[in-house]
Design a protein around this motif. Structure first.
Motif, PDB file in Angstrom:
ATOM      1  N   ASN A  69       0.951  -1.170   0.085  1.00  0.00           N
ATOM      2  CA  ASN A  69       0.045  -0.035  -0.090  1.00  0.00           C
ATOM      3  C   ASN A  69       0.929   1.161   0.055  1.00  0.00           C
ATOM      4  OD1 ASN A  69       0.917   0.408   2.805  1.00  0.00           O
ATOM      5  ND2 ASN A  69      -0.497  -1.027   3.407  1.00  0.00           N
ATOM      6  N   ASN A  70       0.364   2.449   0.075  1.00  0.00           N
ATOM      7  CA  ASN A  70       1.082   3.666   0.015  1.00  0.00           C
ATOM      8  C   ASN A  70       1.092   4.387   1.657  1.00  0.00           C
ATOM      9  OD1 ASN A  70      -1.598   4.423   0.065  1.00  0.00           O
ATOM     10  ND2 ASN A  70      -1.255   6.294  -1.121  1.00  0.00           N
ATOM     11  N   THR A  71       1.133   3.524   2.623  1.00  0.00           N
ATOM     12  CA  THR A  71       1.263   3.973   3.821  1.00  0.00           C
ATOM     13  C   THR A  71       2.619   4.292   4.274  1.00  0.00           C
ATOM     14  OG1 THR A  71       1.235   1.821   5.133  1.00  0.00           O
ATOM     15  CG2 THR A  71      -0.857   2.756   4.519  1.00  0.00           C
ATOM     16  N   LEU A  72       2.767   5.193   5.333  1.00  0.00           N
ATOM     17  CA  LEU A  72       3.995   5.529   5.673  1.00  0.00           C
ATOM     18  C   LEU A  72       4.820   4.378   6.053  1.00  0.00           C
ATOM     19  CD1 LEU A  72       5.965   7.809   6.043  1.00  0.00           C
ATOM     20  CD2 LEU A  72       5.191   8.373   8.249  1.00  0.00           C
ATOM     21  N   ASP A  73       3.973   3.519   6.927  1.00  0.00           N
ATOM     22  CA  ASP A  73       4.762   2.219   7.442  1.00  0.00           C
ATOM     23  C   ASP A  73       5.500   1.551   6.104  1.00  0.00           C
ATOM     24  OD1 ASP A  73       4.114   2.880   9.866  1.00  0.00           O
ATOM     25  OD2 ASP A  73       2.329   1.611  10.197  1.00  0.00           O
ATOM     26  N   THR A  74       4.631   1.150   5.265  1.00  0.00           N
ATOM     27  CA  THR A  74       5.183   0.426   4.087  1.00  0.00           C
ATOM     28  C   THR A  74       6.299   1.259   3.622  1.00  0.00           C
ATOM     29  OG1 THR A  74       3.170  -0.388   3.403  1.00  0.00           O
ATOM     30  CG2 THR A  74       4.717  -0.320   1.748  1.00  0.00           C
ATOM     31  N   ILE A  75       6.360   2.333   3.408  1.00  0.00           N
ATOM     32  CA  ILE A  75       7.331   3.262   2.871  1.00  0.00           C
ATOM     33  C   ILE A  75       8.685   3.060   3.480  1.00  0.00           C
ATOM     34  CG2 ILE A  75       8.320   5.614   2.345  1.00  0.00           C
ATOM     35  CD1 ILE A  75       5.222   6.282   1.600  1.00  0.00           C
ATOM     36  N   ASN A  76       8.435   3.352   4.800  1.00  0.00           N
ATOM     37  CA  ASN A  76       9.519   3.141   5.832  1.00  0.00           C
ATOM     38  C   ASN A  76      10.074   1.874   5.730  1.00  0.00           C
ATOM     39  OD1 ASN A  76       9.295   5.836   6.920  1.00  0.00           O
ATOM     40  ND2 ASN A  76       7.984   5.327   8.550  1.00  0.00           N
ATOM     41  N   GLU A  77       9.383   0.600   5.614  1.00  0.00           N
ATOM     42  CA  GLU A  77       9.928  -0.577   5.626  1.00  0.00           C
ATOM     43  C   GLU A  77      10.823  -0.937   4.315  1.00  0.00           C
ATOM     44  OE1 GLU A  77      10.858  -4.273   6.276  1.00  0.00           O
ATOM     45  OE2 GLU A  77      10.252  -3.240   7.543  1.00  0.00           O
ATOM     46  N   LEU A  78      10.278  -0.410   3.107  1.00  0.00           N
ATOM     47  CA  LEU A  78      10.969  -0.399   1.932  1.00  0.00           C
ATOM     48  C   LEU A  78      12.163   0.348   1.884  1.00  0.00           C
ATOM     49  CD1 LEU A  78       7.778  -0.185  -0.794  1.00  0.00           C
ATOM     50  CD2 LEU A  78       9.284  -2.244  -0.088  1.00  0.00           C
ATOM     51  N   GLU A  79      12.228   1.594   2.456  1.00  0.00           N
ATOM     52  CA  GLU A  79      13.457   2.246   2.486  1.00  0.00           C
ATOM     53  C   GLU A  79      14.399   1.563   3.377  1.00  0.00           C
ATOM     54  OE1 GLU A  79      14.972   6.890   3.845  1.00  0.00           O
ATOM     55  OE2 GLU A  79      13.067   6.042   4.589  1.00  0.00           O
ATOM     56  N   ARG A  80      14.017   0.683   4.417  1.00  0.00           N
ATOM     57  CA  ARG A  80      15.080   0.098   5.348  1.00  0.00           C
ATOM     58  C   ARG A  80      15.449  -1.036   4.337  1.00  0.00           C
ATOM     59  NH1 ARG A  80      11.515   1.135   9.620  1.00  0.00           N
ATOM     60  NH2 ARG A  80      10.267  -0.738   9.112  1.00  0.00           N
ATOM     61  N   GLU A  81      14.805  -1.794   3.634  1.00  0.00           N
ATOM     62  CA  GLU A  81      15.303  -2.763   2.895  1.00  0.00           C
ATOM     63  C   GLU A  81      16.168  -2.249   1.877  1.00  0.00           C
ATOM     64  OE1 GLU A  81      12.744  -5.841   1.373  1.00  0.00           O
ATOM     65  OE2 GLU A  81      10.980  -5.087   2.695  1.00  0.00           O
ATOM     66  N   VAL A  82      15.971  -1.109   1.126  1.00  0.00           N
ATOM     67  CA  VAL A  82      17.019  -0.324   0.238  1.00  0.00           C
ATOM     68  C   VAL A  82      17.972  -0.002   0.869  1.00  0.00           C
ATOM     69  CG1 VAL A  82      17.133   1.651  -1.175  1.00  0.00           C
ATOM     70  CG2 VAL A  82      15.012   0.174  -1.324  1.00  0.00           C
ATOM     71  N   LEU A  83      18.166   0.456   2.074  1.00  0.00           N
ATOM     72  CA  LEU A  83      19.466   0.981   2.724  1.00  0.00           C
ATOM     73  C   LEU A  83      19.970  -0.078   3.110  1.00  0.00           C
ATOM     74  CD1 LEU A  83      17.938   4.113   4.417  1.00  0.00           C
ATOM     75  CD2 LEU A  83      19.273   4.161   2.315  1.00  0.00           C
ATOM     76  N   GLU A  84      19.661  -1.282   3.364  1.00  0.00           N
ATOM     77  CA  GLU A  84      20.525  -2.502   3.626  1.00  0.00           C
ATOM     78  C   GLU A  84      21.466  -2.655   2.775  1.00  0.00           C
ATOM     79  OE1 GLU A  84      17.718  -5.286   5.176  1.00  0.00           O
ATOM     80  OE2 GLU A  84      17.165  -4.508   6.995  1.00  0.00           O
ATOM     81  N   ASP A  85      20.958  -2.803   1.523  1.00  0.00           N
ATOM     82  CA  ASP A  85      21.685  -3.057   0.656  1.00  0.00           C
ATOM     83  C   ASP A  85      21.354  -2.099  -0.771  1.00  0.00           C
ATOM     84  OD1 ASP A  85      23.725  -4.405  -1.382  1.00  0.00           O
ATOM     85  OD2 ASP A  85      22.280  -6.001  -1.753  1.00  0.00           O
ATOM     86  N   THR A  86      21.891  -1.065  -0.949  1.00  0.00           N
ATOM     87  CA  THR A  86      21.508   0.014  -1.623  1.00  0.00           C
ATOM     88  C   THR A  86      21.541  -0.405  -3.090  1.00  0.00           C
ATOM     89  OG1 THR A  86      22.086   1.711  -0.076  1.00  0.00           O
ATOM     90  CG2 THR A  86      21.506   2.517  -1.963  1.00  0.00           C
ATOM     91  N   PRO A  87      20.553  -0.338  -3.977  1.00  0.00           N
ATOM     92  CA  PRO A  87      20.708  -0.399  -5.224  1.00  0.00           C
ATOM     93  C   PRO A  87      21.120   0.737  -6.124  1.00  0.00           C
ATOM     94  CG  PRO A  87      18.355  -0.169  -4.641  1.00  0.00           C
ATOM     95  CD  PRO A  87      19.225  -0.170  -3.401  1.00  0.00           C
ATOM     96  N   ASP A  88      21.459   0.506  -7.202  1.00  0.00           N
ATOM     97  CA  ASP A  88      21.872   1.527  -8.263  1.00  0.00           C
ATOM     98  C   ASP A  88      20.665   2.408  -8.744  1.00  0.00           C
ATOM     99  OD1 ASP A  88      24.910   1.254  -8.179  1.00  0.00           O
ATOM    100  OD2 ASP A  88      24.213  -0.654  -8.960  1.00  0.00           O
ATOM    101  N   ILE A  89      19.656   1.499  -8.910  1.00  0.00           N
ATOM    102  CA  ILE A  89      18.538   1.979  -9.563  1.00  0.00           C
ATOM    103  C   ILE A  89      17.235   1.159  -9.077  1.00  0.00           C
ATOM    104  CG2 ILE A  89      17.107   1.970 -11.770  1.00  0.00           C
ATOM    105  CD1 ILE A  89      19.362   2.737 -13.303  1.00  0.00           C
ATOM    106  N   ILE A  90      16.165   2.147  -8.820  1.00  0.00           N
ATOM    107  CA  ILE A  90      14.669   1.435  -8.273  1.00  0.00           C
ATOM    108  C   ILE A  90      13.898   1.572  -9.638  1.00  0.00           C
ATOM    109  CG2 ILE A  90      12.719   1.857  -7.235  1.00  0.00           C
ATOM    110  CD1 ILE A  90      14.423   2.888  -4.869  1.00  0.00           C
ATOM    111  N   ILE A  91      13.345   0.221  -9.854  1.00  0.00           N
ATOM    112  CA  ILE A  91      12.215   0.021 -10.989  1.00  0.00           C
ATOM    113  C   ILE A  91      10.936  -0.082 -10.334  1.00  0.00           C
ATOM    114  CG2 ILE A  91      11.299  -1.128 -12.952  1.00  0.00           C
ATOM    115  CD1 ILE A  91      14.311  -1.746 -13.491  1.00  0.00           C
TER     116      ILE A  91
END
Length: 364
Positions: A69-91
């Motif tokens: 969904n587009n809740t702040l909780d979901t965004i925070n969780e996805l951001e944590r996953e991204v920052l754990e192993d930062t990709p070069d590009i998000i699709i």
């Protein structure tokens, strides 16, 4: 002094765009890089898997991230996953929510974003604004523009027609939004960017001209609607806000979300709000001229068609001016109970009910 405007470096709108990806500059961006693909779990996940299969042998690493969904909780969780192993590009792949979430996560983690819309249900496909939910309230926040937008017309042609109708509802609101923006400018509430206004107006005019063509088919309508929604997004980037495409009609939709449970698609609610906005803007003749287009496009002409009661619609109009600090036509009237009842009677007569259900949710 010239203003720096951010727009996507690449825009691709064609049939078979996913399979043709290796022929594009975008493919060079992902080659040898770490890629994170963000989408929902349903049909958009299958599209995401198709994209991944095209790039799999050429990227250093790819991983799937689920956007529930587009809740702040979901965004925070996805951001944590991204920052754990930062990709070069998000699709980002999907409709409005997945695209908005991808833009927010990309902006917060400083990772460029490529968007693959699977539906054009709103102008989220290319805009510097994202709608997220905070404390059950839809809130618009500023984000970086995507680095590229790739639209596979074969994918869009198979999406539910109701989603496209909603996107067109969002597009039609440019007219009332621009009226409100001019009103705020004349009232010395804020500055107006004429170039952004011109682009937003041309976006909706381009679509309406196509719609009025006697030989237009659904495929062409989808293509032009996509281009027009992207032009709307660029108009917002030029303006530095959503002003060219969001006025009193959007405030009504936000109020329906926050105070009445958000029972319909954003673009459908905006389309209902457009009818109120045009009536208050003294353009009753335009309200009447819009109705045949609403029927052709599968857009609702009465709030009950979206599941709202008269009391809920009354509350949404009354609360709309409080949804954000934005001067619109709503500020020009004293929204008493009696006046709102008058608006409801005039804009949504009994005969406007069920037109939406009678024609179904079809486009073209």
């Amino acid at each position: 002094m010239a203003k720096k405007v951010h727009i996507p470096i690449q825009l691709i709108i064609e049939h078979g765009a996913i399979q043709k990806l290796p022929e594009t500059q975008v493919f060079n961006w992902v080659e040898g890089k770490k890629v994170a693909l963000v989408s929902g779990r349903g049909s958009t996940r299958k599209v995401t898997e198709r994209i991944e299969s095209v790039i799999a042998d050429h990227v250093a690493e790819s991983k799937f991230l689920c956007c529930e969904n587009n809740t702040l909780d979901t965004i925070n969780e996805l951001e944590r996953e991204v920052l754990e192993d930062t990709p070069d590009i998000i699709i980002g792949v999907g409709g409005g929510k997945a695209l908005d979430v991808s833009k927010v996560v990309g902006t917060r983690s400083n990772v460029p974003v490529i968007l693959f819309p699977t539906a054009i249900s709103s102008d989220a496909i290319c805009s510097p604004v994202a709608v997220i939910k905070m404390l059950n309230k839809s809130t618009s926040i500023g984000v970086k523009m995507p680095q590229a937008v790739i639209i596979d017309l074969d994918i869009l042609s198979s999406c539910p027609p109701r989603l496209m109708s909603a996107g067109i509802g969002d597009l039609l609101s440019n007219k009332t939004a621009l009226f409100d923006w001019k009103l705020a400018h004349y009232a010395k509430k804020e500055e107006m960017n004429t170039f952004a206004g011109l682009m937003a107006n041309n976006a909706v005019e381009s679509f309406m001209n196509t719609l009025n063509h006697p030989d237009v088919d659904r495929s062409e309508m989808i293509k032009v609607a996509s281009e027009s929604l992207i032009m709307s997004g660029i108009a917002m980037s030029i303006a530095g806000s959503s002003r060219p495409c969001s006025g009193s009609e959007h405030l009504i939709s936000h109020a329906l979300d926050y105070h009445c449970g958000g029972k319909a698609l954003h673009g459908e609610q905006v389309a209902i709000g457009v009818l109120v906005a045009q009536y208050l803007q003294g353009q009753r003749s335009k309200v009447e001229s819009l109705l045949p287009y609403y029927e052709k496009l599968g857009l609702p002409t009465h709030y009950e068609d979206l599941g709202y009661t008269r009391e809920e619609m009354h509350r949404a109009i009354r609360m709309a001016p409080t949804m954000r600090d934005r001067y619109t036509i709503l500020n020009e009237f004293e929204l008493t109970d009696e006046f709102i009842d008058h608006i409801l009677d005039e804009v949504y007569p009994i005969e406007a009910k069920n037109r939406y259900r009678l024609i179904g949710s079809s486009v073209g």
